[in-house]
Motif scaffolding. Structure first.
Motif, PDB file in Angstrom:
ATOM      1  N   MET A   1      15.739  46.493  36.257  1.00 54.08           N
ATOM      2  CA  MET A   1      16.624  47.390  36.162  1.00 54.08           C
ATOM      3  C   MET A   1      17.457  47.230  34.998  1.00 54.08           C
ATOM      4  N   GLN A   2      17.673  48.270  34.381  1.00 51.25           N
ATOM      5  CA  GLN A   2      18.552  48.417  33.030  1.00 51.25           C
ATOM      6  C   GLN A   2      20.156  48.223  33.546  1.00 51.25           C
ATOM      7  N   VAL A   3      20.807  47.893  32.357  1.00 52.27           N
ATOM      8  CA  VAL A   3      22.202  47.593  32.754  1.00 52.27           C
ATOM      9  C   VAL A   3      23.061  48.891  33.052  1.00 52.27           C
ATOM     10  N   GLU A   4      22.505  50.261  32.435  1.00 52.00           N
ATOM     11  CA  GLU A   4      23.144  51.364  32.523  1.00 52.00           C
ATOM     12  C   GLU A   4      22.855  51.946  34.123  1.00 52.00           C
ATOM     13  N   ASP A   5      21.743  51.469  34.711  1.00 54.45           N
ATOM     14  CA  ASP A   5      21.405  51.753  36.193  1.00 54.45           C
ATOM     15  C   ASP A   5      22.292  51.053  37.005  1.00 54.45           C
ATOM     16  N   VAL A   6      22.601  49.701  36.557  1.00 53.57           N
ATOM     17  CA  VAL A   6      23.288  48.989  37.664  1.00 53.57           C
ATOM     18  C   VAL A   6      24.810  49.342  37.700  1.00 53.57           C
ATOM     19  N   GLN A   7      25.319  49.874  36.353  1.00 54.33           N
ATOM     20  CA  GLN A   7      26.552  50.392  36.239  1.00 54.33           C
ATOM     21  C   GLN A   7      26.790  51.636  36.769  1.00 54.33           C
ATOM     22  N   SER A   8      25.801  52.552  36.759  1.00 56.48           N
ATOM     23  CA  SER A   8      25.923  53.910  37.633  1.00 56.48           C
ATOM     24  C   SER A   8      25.817  53.652  38.942  1.00 56.48           C
ATOM     25  N   LEU A   9      25.007  52.701  39.652  1.00 55.41           N
ATOM     26  CA  LEU A   9      24.877  52.392  40.948  1.00 55.41           C
ATOM     27  C   LEU A   9      26.175  51.812  41.334  1.00 55.41           C
ATOM     28  N   ALA A  10      27.019  50.958  40.658  1.00 55.39           N
ATOM     29  CA  ALA A  10      28.141  50.519  40.854  1.00 55.39           C
ATOM     30  C   ALA A  10      29.248  51.334  40.993  1.00 55.39           C
ATOM     31  N   ARG A  11      29.145  52.255  40.109  1.00 59.37           N
ATOM     32  CA  ARG A  11      30.202  53.495  40.038  1.00 59.37           C
ATOM     33  C   ARG A  11      29.961  54.352  41.361  1.00 59.37           C
ATOM     34  N   GLU A  12      28.771  54.648  41.776  1.00 60.46           N
ATOM     35  CA  GLU A  12      28.606  55.363  42.861  1.00 60.46           C
ATOM     36  C   GLU A  12      29.092  54.787  44.222  1.00 60.46           C
ATOM     37  N   ILE A  13      28.886  53.453  44.107  1.00 63.39           N
ATOM     38  CA  ILE A  13      29.203  52.496  45.524  1.00 63.39           C
ATOM     39  C   ILE A  13      30.807  52.586  45.612  1.00 63.39           C
ATOM     40  N   ALA A  14      31.687  52.352  44.363  1.00 59.72           N
ATOM     41  CA  ALA A  14      32.819  52.407  44.335  1.00 59.72           C
ATOM     42  C   ALA A  14      33.619  53.621  44.733  1.00 59.72           C
ATOM     43  N   ALA A  15      32.933  54.865  44.312  1.00 59.31           N
ATOM     44  CA  ALA A  15      33.303  56.116  44.684  1.00 59.31           C
ATOM     45  C   ALA A  15      33.313  56.387  46.262  1.00 59.31           C
ATOM     46  N   ARG A  16      32.137  56.068  46.463  1.00 56.58           N
ATOM     47  CA  ARG A  16      32.163  56.173  48.072  1.00 56.58           C
ATOM     48  C   ARG A  16      33.088  55.238  48.858  1.00 56.58           C
ATOM     49  N   MET A  17      33.552  54.176  48.533  1.00 55.34           N
ATOM     50  CA  MET A  17      34.209  53.256  49.140  1.00 55.34           C
ATOM     51  C   MET A  17      35.683  53.660  49.069  1.00 55.34           C
ATOM     52  N   ALA A  18      36.247  54.440  48.352  1.00 52.29           N
ATOM     53  CA  ALA A  18      37.485  55.008  48.054  1.00 52.29           C
ATOM     54  C   ALA A  18      37.777  55.305  49.375  1.00 52.29           C
ATOM     55  N   PRO A  19      39.188  55.240  50.068  1.00 51.34           N
ATOM     56  CA  PRO A  19      39.662  55.817  51.247  1.00 51.34           C
ATOM     57  C   PRO A  19      39.642  57.446  51.007  1.00 51.34           C
ATOM     58  N   ASP A  20      39.770  57.966  49.813  1.00 57.05           N
ATOM     59  CA  ASP A  20      39.716  59.473  49.957  1.00 57.05           C
ATOM     60  C   ASP A  20      38.579  59.889  49.347  1.00 57.05           C
ATOM     61  N   ALA A  21      37.394  59.412  49.414  1.00 55.04           N
ATOM     62  CA  ALA A  21      36.207  59.725  49.095  1.00 55.04           C
ATOM     63  C   ALA A  21      35.658  60.814  49.760  1.00 55.04           C
ATOM     64  N   LEU A  22      35.019  61.792  49.318  1.00 52.72           N
ATOM     65  CA  LEU A  22      34.175  62.631  50.134  1.00 52.72           C
ATOM     66  C   LEU A  22      33.019  62.298  50.418  1.00 52.72           C
ATOM     67  N   LEU A  23      32.455  62.382  51.786  1.00 54.76           N
ATOM     68  CA  LEU A  23      31.302  61.719  52.065  1.00 54.76           C
ATOM     69  C   LEU A  23      30.312  62.870  52.585  1.00 54.76           C
ATOM     70  N   ASP A  24      28.873  62.934  52.169  1.00 58.74           N
ATOM     71  CA  ASP A  24      28.099  64.106  52.775  1.00 58.74           C
ATOM     72  C   ASP A  24      27.525  63.541  54.121  1.00 58.74           C
ATOM     73  N   ALA A  25      26.605  64.442  54.730  1.00 62.80           N
ATOM     74  CA  ALA A  25      26.173  64.048  56.030  1.00 62.80           C
ATOM     75  C   ALA A  25      25.494  62.654  56.108  1.00 62.80           C
ATOM     76  N   GLU A  26      24.673  62.347  55.003  1.00 61.90           N
ATOM     77  CA  GLU A  26      23.933  61.264  54.957  1.00 61.90           C
ATOM     78  C   GLU A  26      24.631  60.070  54.807  1.00 61.90           C
ATOM     79  N   ASP A  27      25.829  60.035  54.167  1.00 69.62           N
ATOM     80  CA  ASP A  27      26.845  58.920  54.033  1.00 69.62           C
ATOM     81  C   ASP A  27      27.335  58.588  55.161  1.00 69.62           C
TER      82      ASP A  27
END
Length: 94
Positions: A1-27
């Protein structure tokens, strides 16, 4: 895995963990341990389940339903008591 991939994944996880995050049906399904179809066909129409947010996109197209993470978590907290110990229908208080 590239560093950019890990950083992108970390940003996506952090965004979904925020209390005001918008979750889709899959989430939401991942949180409730069910399928996305079950979320949209069963939970979403249940009285008391948080209302979906539908954003308008390009060409006035409506997005798929999204729910605020904090609303979903509050709904889960309100249902943690589960069923009554006795089960069955409630008796009259006469």
């Amino acid at each position: 895995m590239q560093v950019e991939d890990v950083q992108s994944l970390a940003r996506e996880i952090a965004a979904r963990m925020a209390p005001d995050a918008l979750l889709d049906a899959e989430d939401v399904a991942a949180i409730l341990k069910c399928t996305a179809k079950y979320v949209t066909s069963q939970y979403a129409i249940t009285p008391g389940f948080p209302g979906a947010i539908r954003l308008t996109g390009p060409g006035d197209r409506r997005s798929k339903p999204r729910w605020k993470r904090s609303d979903i978590m509050a709904w889960i907290d309100s249902h943690q008591g589960g069923r009554s110990k006795r089960g069955g229908r409630p008796r009259n208080a006469d």
